[in-house]
Design a protein around this motif. Structure first.
Motif, mmCIF file in Angstrom:
data_model
loop_
_atom_site.group_PDB
_atom_site.id
_atom_site.type_symbol
_atom_site.label_atom_id
_atom_site.label_comp_id
_atom_site.label_asym_id
_atom_site.label_seq_id
_atom_site.Cartn_x
_atom_site.Cartn_y
_atom_site.Cartn_z
ATOM 1 N N GLY A 128 0.809 -1.210 0.000
ATOM 2 C CA GLY A 128 0.000 0.000 0.000
ATOM 3 C C GLY A 128 0.839 1.254 0.000
ATOM 4 O O GLY A 128 0.534 2.229 -0.696
ATOM 5 N N VAL A 129 1.920 1.249 0.778
ATOM 6 C CA VAL A 129 2.823 2.404 0.835
ATOM 7 C C VAL A 129 3.494 2.626 -0.516
ATOM 8 O O VAL A 129 3.636 3.765 -0.983
ATOM 9 N N LYS A 130 3.903 1.545 -1.180
ATOM 10 C CA LYS A 130 4.555 1.663 -2.491
ATOM 11 C C LYS A 130 3.605 2.251 -3.525
ATOM 12 O O LYS A 130 3.976 3.158 -4.294
ATOM 13 N N ILE A 131 2.378 1.731 -3.577
ATOM 14 C CA ILE A 131 1.404 2.210 -4.566
ATOM 15 C C ILE A 131 1.050 3.675 -4.307
ATOM 16 O O ILE A 131 1.010 4.492 -5.238
ATOM 17 N N PHE A 132 0.807 4.008 -3.043
ATOM 18 C CA PHE A 132 0.467 5.392 -2.691
ATOM 19 C C PHE A 132 1.626 6.333 -3.008
ATOM 20 O O PHE A 132 1.425 7.405 -3.600
ATOM 21 N N SER A 133 2.838 5.949 -2.631
ATOM 22 C CA SER A 133 4.016 6.793 -2.868
ATOM 23 C C SER A 133 4.267 6.984 -4.359
ATOM 24 O O SER A 133 4.618 8.082 -4.802
ATOM 25 N N ALA A 134 4.085 5.914 -5.140
ATOM 26 C CA ALA A 134 4.277 6.006 -6.586
ATOM 27 C C ALA A 134 3.245 6.941 -7.207
ATOM 28 O O ALA A 134 3.580 7.767 -8.072
ATOM 29 N N GLY A 135 1.990 6.839 -6.770
ATOM 30 C CA GLY A 135 0.940 7.707 -7.313
ATOM 31 C C GLY A 135 1.175 9.169 -6.988
ATOM 32 O O GLY A 135 1.058 10.041 -7.860
ATOM 33 N N VAL A 136 1.524 9.459 -5.743
ATOM 34 C CA VAL A 136 1.780 10.845 -5.329
ATOM 35 C C VAL A 136 3.006 11.398 -6.042
ATOM 36 O O VAL A 136 2.987 12.523 -6.567
ATOM 37 N N GLY A 137 4.090 10.615 -6.068
ATOM 38 C CA GLY A 137 5.307 11.059 -6.745
ATOM 39 C C GLY A 137 5.076 11.337 -8.218
ATOM 40 O O GLY A 137 5.578 12.320 -8.773
ATOM 41 N N ALA A 138 4.293 10.474 -8.880
ATOM 42 C CA ALA A 138 4.001 10.641 -10.307
ATOM 43 C C ALA A 138 3.158 11.891 -10.558
ATOM 44 O O ALA A 138 3.370 12.611 -11.540
ATOM 45 N N CYS A 139 2.189 12.168 -9.669
ATOM 46 C CA CYS A 139 1.343 13.354 -9.827
ATOM 47 C C CYS A 139 2.148 14.635 -9.634
ATOM 48 O O CYS A 139 1.979 15.609 -10.382
ATOM 49 N N VAL A 140 3.035 14.655 -8.644
ATOM 50 C CA VAL A 140 3.906 15.823 -8.419
ATOM 51 C C VAL A 140 4.774 16.064 -9.643
ATOM 52 O O VAL A 140 4.908 17.200 -10.128
ATOM 53 N N ALA A 141 5.366 14.995 -10.162
ATOM 54 C CA ALA A 141 6.223 15.103 -11.345
ATOM 55 C C ALA A 141 5.437 15.583 -12.555
ATOM 56 O O ALA A 141 5.931 16.383 -13.365
ATOM 57 N N ASP A 142 4.189 15.112 -12.705
ATOM 58 C CA ASP A 142 3.363 15.492 -13.852
ATOM 59 C C ASP A 142 3.008 16.973 -13.824
ATOM 60 O O ASP A 142 3.051 17.653 -14.852
ATOM 61 N N VAL A 143 2.645 17.474 -12.656
ATOM 62 C CA VAL A 143 2.280 18.891 -12.529
ATOM 63 C C VAL A 143 3.453 19.784 -12.934
ATOM 64 O O VAL A 143 3.290 20.779 -13.649
ATOM 65 N N ILE A 144 4.658 19.422 -12.506
ATOM 66 C CA ILE A 144 5.840 20.244 -12.771
ATOM 67 C C ILE A 144 6.280 20.167 -14.230
ATOM 68 O O ILE A 144 6.693 21.166 -14.816
ATOM 69 N N THR A 145 6.181 18.995 -14.837
ATOM 70 C CA THR A 145 6.730 18.797 -16.193
ATOM 71 C C THR A 145 5.680 18.811 -17.297
ATOM 72 O O THR A 145 6.025 18.602 -18.459
ATOM 73 N N PHE A 146 4.421 19.079 -16.972
ATOM 74 C CA PHE A 146 3.352 18.970 -17.974
ATOM 75 C C PHE A 146 3.548 19.866 -19.201
ATOM 76 O O PHE A 146 3.249 19.439 -20.321
ATOM 77 N N PRO A 147 4.025 21.117 -19.056
ATOM 78 C CA PRO A 147 4.263 21.932 -20.261
ATOM 79 C C PRO A 147 5.219 21.269 -21.245
ATOM 80 O O PRO A 147 5.056 21.395 -22.463
ATOM 81 N N LEU A 148 6.218 20.555 -20.745
ATOM 82 C CA LEU A 148 7.139 19.836 -21.629
ATOM 83 C C LEU A 148 6.420 18.710 -22.366
ATOM 84 O O LEU A 148 6.695 18.445 -23.540
ATOM 85 N N PRO A 207 12.147 17.516 -26.139
ATOM 86 C CA PRO A 207 11.181 17.687 -25.042
ATOM 87 C C PRO A 207 10.803 16.366 -24.386
ATOM 88 O O PRO A 207 10.493 16.335 -23.191
ATOM 89 N N SER A 208 10.842 15.275 -25.163
ATOM 90 C CA SER A 208 10.554 13.966 -24.577
ATOM 91 C C SER A 208 11.581 13.629 -23.505
ATOM 92 O O SER A 208 11.236 13.178 -22.407
ATOM 93 N N PHE A 209 12.879 13.870 -23.839
ATOM 94 C CA PHE A 209 13.923 13.572 -22.859
ATOM 95 C C PHE A 209 13.873 14.546 -21.687
ATOM 96 O O PHE A 209 14.001 14.142 -20.527
ATOM 97 N N LEU A 210 13.709 15.826 -21.989
ATOM 98 C CA LEU A 210 13.633 16.806 -20.906
ATOM 99 C C LEU A 210 12.477 16.491 -19.976
ATOM 100 O O LEU A 210 12.588 16.573 -18.752
ATOM 101 N N ARG A 211 11.358 16.087 -20.589
ATOM 102 C CA ARG A 211 10.185 15.775 -19.791
ATOM 103 C C ARG A 211 10.380 14.475 -19.021
ATOM 104 O O ARG A 211 10.163 14.412 -17.812
ATOM 105 N N LEU A 212 10.796 13.409 -19.731
ATOM 106 C CA LEU A 212 10.929 12.111 -19.075
ATOM 107 C C LEU A 212 12.082 12.097 -18.077
ATOM 108 O O LEU A 212 11.978 11.506 -17.003
ATOM 109 N N GLY A 213 13.184 12.779 -18.444
ATOM 110 C CA GLY A 213 14.321 12.844 -17.529
ATOM 111 C C GLY A 213 13.974 13.582 -16.247
ATOM 112 O O GLY A 213 14.224 13.091 -15.143
#
Length: 307
Positions: free
Chosen positions: A14-34, A273-279
């Motif tokens: 549960g901790v892994k799934i929750f942490s992965a979801g939160v981490g992915a959402c934070v990353a998406d918000v920051i890198t979405f323009p890319l 932009p794919s690398f900048l975004r994914l990296g």
């Protein structure tokens, strides 16, 4: 991933799934323009009208979009993007360790490369089928433009879900599953396995401790390797998902049309932009993922000790 948490306690599923979801959402918000810039560069070439705006480079695409369609256009499709991370990234990343352990059950040796790849294939495949509708909506909202008198296909996230389901059927929400499955199998295997191997090598050879700098370096290398391998499939996936009904007969037809009309370089459109975004996405997500796992397990230990 390899290594113990700061508290030497193995994180729960549960901790892994929750942490992965939160981490992915934070990353998406920051890198979405890319990501939006990547999509616009990838679909560029489908419309050959002289009045069509031509995007040049990452910064040029972001600047042009902000000037011509407004800064908020860079975040068009963000709600669907966050829904995608919650339903997709949380599973493919959060389940990776558990599935890897399943493939190594009964053996006393550390997980082999084959086990790591098998885990990446499994979690990536399952996550794609669950999260594909969010991918379709996200891409279409990012790609649509209101310029030159063009009427936007959708007015918002839930409007897009409704229109796609009613005009193209429920199968329309799973359009492009095949190329997206290929893309995400490549991404999941390369991203998670490369990150795992790099992190393991850095820690084992005592080059870096199992902490933020190690996670950052491992994530950046994983991001580059993943972008290089996944770019051709990613471009085809974006073109096919964004296409109108009947524009392409099939995924191979889409790829062949791109090749004949635009040449082999079309398969690497939006690479920077794919690398900048994914990296950057990898760095933010993995660092958040690792730190959040540790903090949650520390909090759990504190509560257990108090009770």
């Amino acid at each position: 991933m390899v290594g113990l948490t700061a508290s030497d306690v193995h994180p729960t599923l549960g901790v892994k799934i929750f942490s992965a979801g939160v981490g992915a959402c934070v990353a998406d918000v920051i890198t979405f323009p890319l990501d939006t810039a990547k999509v616009r560069l990838q679909v560029q070439g489908e419309c050959q009208t002289s009045s069509a705006i031509r995007y040049k480079g990452v910064l040029g695409t972001i600047t042009t979009l902000a000037k011509t369609e407004g800064p908020m256009k860079l975040y068009s499709g963000l709600p669907a993007g966050l829904q995608r991370q919650i339903s997709f990234a949380s599973l493919r990343i959060g389940l990776y360790d558990s599935v890897q352990e399943f493939f190594t059950t009964g053996t006393e040796t550390p997980a082999s490369l084959g086990s790591k790849i098998s885990a990446g294939l499994t979690t990536g495949g399952v996550a794609v089928f669950i999260g594909q509708p969010t991918e379709v909506v996200k891409v279409r909202l990012q790609a649509q433009s209101h310029l030159h008198g063009l009427q936007p296909r959708y007015t918002g996230t839930y409007n897009a879900y409704r229109i796609i389901a009613t005009t193209e059927g429920l199968t329309g929400l799973w359009k492009g599953t095949t190329p997206n499955l290929m893309r995400n199998v490549i991404i999941n295997c390369t991203e998670l396995v490369t990150y795992d191997l790099m992190k393991e090598a850095l820690v084992k050879n005592k080059l870096l401790a199992d902490d933020v700098p190690c996670h950052l370096v491992s994530a950046l290398i994983a991001g580059f390797c993943t972008t290089l391998l996944a770019s051709p499939v990613d471009v085809v996936k974006t073109r096919f998902v964004n296409s109108t009904p009947g524009q392409y007969k099939s995924v191979p037809s889409c790829a062949m049309t791109m090749f004949t009309k635009e040449g082999p370089t079309a398969f690497f459109k939006g690479f920077v932009p794919s690398f900048l975004r994914l990296g950057s996405w990898n760095v933010i997500m993995f660092v958040c993922f690792e730190q959040l796992k540790r903090e949650l397990m520390k909090s759990r230990q504190t509560v257990d000790c108090a009770t």
